[in-house]
Design a protein around this motif. Structure first.
Motif, PDB file in Angstrom:
ATOM      1  N   ASN A 191     -28.374 102.797   5.513  1.00 21.66           N
ATOM      2  CA  ASN A 191     -29.905 102.628   5.543  1.00 21.66           C
ATOM      3  C   ASN A 191     -30.569 103.848   5.307  1.00 21.66           C
ATOM      4  O   ASN A 191     -29.955 105.067   5.331  1.00 21.66           O
ATOM      5  N   SER A 192     -31.814 103.961   4.901  1.00 22.95           N
ATOM      6  CA  SER A 192     -32.709 105.048   4.539  1.00 22.95           C
ATOM      7  C   SER A 192     -32.369 106.273   5.878  1.00 22.95           C
ATOM      8  O   SER A 192     -32.533 105.735   6.763  1.00 22.95           O
TER       9      SER A 192
ATOM     10  N   ASN B 252     -38.815 110.840   2.675  1.00 23.24           N
ATOM     11  CA  ASN B 252     -37.938 109.610   2.917  1.00 23.24           C
ATOM     12  C   ASN B 252     -37.684 108.723   1.856  1.00 23.24           C
ATOM     13  O   ASN B 252     -38.251 108.422   1.078  1.00 23.24           O
TER      14      ASN B 252
ATOM     15  N   ASN C 150     -35.273 114.246   7.724  1.00 23.24           N
ATOM     16  CA  ASN C 150     -35.113 112.922   7.432  1.00 23.24           C
ATOM     17  C   ASN C 150     -33.692 112.476   7.312  1.00 23.24           C
ATOM     18  O   ASN C 150     -33.354 111.626   6.370  1.00 23.24           O
TER      19      ASN C 150
ATOM     20  N   ASN D  47     -26.363 101.155  10.819  1.00 23.85           N
ATOM     21  CA  ASN D  47     -27.304 102.108   9.958  1.00 23.85           C
ATOM     22  C   ASN D  47     -26.640 102.510   8.831  1.00 23.85           C
ATOM     23  O   ASN D  47     -27.432 103.122   8.019  1.00 23.85           O
TER      24      ASN D  47
ATOM     25  N   ARG E  72     -37.380 105.667   1.808  1.00 18.58           N
ATOM     26  CA  ARG E  72     -37.956 104.370   2.030  1.00 18.58           C
ATOM     27  C   ARG E  72     -36.820 103.330   2.596  1.00 18.58           C
ATOM     28  O   ARG E  72     -35.677 103.388   1.939  1.00 18.58           O
ATOM     29  N   ARG E  73     -37.205 102.419   2.997  1.00 14.84           N
ATOM     30  CA  ARG E  73     -36.193 101.226   3.427  1.00 14.84           C
ATOM     31  C   ARG E  73     -35.712 100.569   2.452  1.00 14.84           C
ATOM     32  O   ARG E  73     -34.502 100.343   2.528  1.00 14.84           O
ATOM     33  N   ASP E  74     -36.071 100.395   1.215  1.00 15.52           N
ATOM     34  CA  ASP E  74     -35.536  99.852   0.093  1.00 15.52           C
ATOM     35  C   ASP E  74     -34.795 101.044  -0.747  1.00 15.52           C
ATOM     36  O   ASP E  74     -34.263 100.446  -1.731  1.00 15.52           O
TER      37      ASP E  74
ATOM     38  N   THR F 220     -27.681 107.304   4.400  1.00 16.10           N
ATOM     39  CA  THR F 220     -27.053 107.010   3.357  1.00 16.10           C
ATOM     40  C   THR F 220     -25.941 107.905   3.076  1.00 16.10           C
ATOM     41  O   THR F 220     -25.885 109.125   3.462  1.00 16.10           O
TER      42      THR F 220
ATOM     43  N   SER G  76     -38.282 104.763  16.772  1.00 21.17           N
ATOM     44  CA  SER G  76     -39.103 103.568  16.240  1.00 21.17           C
ATOM     45  C   SER G  76     -40.195 103.316  17.242  1.00 21.17           C
ATOM     46  O   SER G  76     -39.963 103.447  18.387  1.00 21.17           O
TER      47      SER G  76
END
Length: 263
Positions: free
Chosen positions: A163-164, A108, A146, A160, A110-112, A167, A201
């Motif tokens: 977003n992770s 993943n 993922n 989105n 990651r969110r950032d 992208t 989620s």
């Protein structure tokens, strides 16, 4: 031949939420799981004597990990991918007489997006791994990859973008993989089907409202396309934030005819 793949998000927890019942009902010839989140000796599964078990554990406790339970006896088993240190238990490759099976749990970003660079390097090495195998015999790839490849593969695509898991870089790597000779079995049979997802989620009411992503796949070498008899997503199965995905191939489970690689 029936194959199932499921990111169980902690196998011990999933066993307490119906894993064994689903496993028995599925009757798969090969059953792959990702994100087992355990170490050797922490679980004992009673799957029946006909199933052989192959595990790849992450070094970090309670993290990542993959496993394959198969009725078919492989010629060999390998763990990880060449060129990358294997500490996260992300890949198992089983060689059968006439095909390879690769069970994968892609990193993943990651969110950032702090792990995006690692993710892209992993994707490069993973593709090299698959192409080496595909040069020998057909490949079946499954797992939590993922990434939602196309806008049709998640509920709120516009919101989105970037977003992770959605992208341009991650989607581009999936495009490259498919253009390298692999087929997304679900999209092969359901090119325009919307609203079919494999992950939701844990936020309240998200799964009930089907606000999801399709990030779990069965990919196959292009020369197996005519053998795809079914590709589905068991959206109704609970026990994890992911649900199982299923591939049925119109090939015998015990003897799979060899296919010459096209030039």
């Amino acid at each position: 031949m029936k194959l199932v793949s499921w990111n169980v998000n902690g196998l011990r927890a999933c066993v307490n939420k119906g894993f064994n019942d689903y496993f028995a009902a599925a009757g798969a010839d090969v059953f792959c799981v990702q994100e087992t989140k355990l170490q050797e000796g922490q679980i004992r599964l009673e799957l029946g004597g006909e199933y052989r078990q192959y595990w790849n554990y992450a070094h970090k406790k309670g993290y990542s990990g993959t496993a394959v339970f198969t009725r078919l006896e492989p010629l060999s088993a390998a763990y990880g991918i060449e060129g990358m240190e294997e500490t996260e238990g992300r890949v198992i490759t089983l060689e059968f007489e006439s095909f390879y099976l690769v069970n994968a749990y892609s990193p993943n970003a990651r969110r950032d997006l702090s792990r995006l660079a690692f993710r892209l390097e992993w994707e490069d090495r993973f593709l090299e791994h698959l192409l080496r195998l595909d040069a020998v015999k057909p490949v079946i790839v499954c797992g939590d990859l993922n990434v939602a490849h196309r806008e049709i593969d998640l509920k709120n695509a516009k919101a989105n973008i970037g977003n992770s898991g959605f992208t341009d870089e991650e989607r581009g790597r999936m495009t490259r993989l498919l253009e390298s000779g692999f087929i997304d079995s679900f999209r092969h049979l359901n090119p325009d089907t919307e609203g079919v997802y494999s992950w939701w989620s844990y936020m309240p009411k998200v799964r009930e409202r089907n606000i999801g992503w399709r990030i779990d796949y069965f990919l196959v070498s292009g020369r197996l396309a005519s053998s795809i008899a079914g590709a589905s997503v068991d959206c109704q199965i609970m026990g994890s934030d992911h649900c199982p995905v299923v591939l049925e191939l119109d090939l015998p489970a015990t003897v799979v005819p060899a296919t010459k690689k096209e030039e």
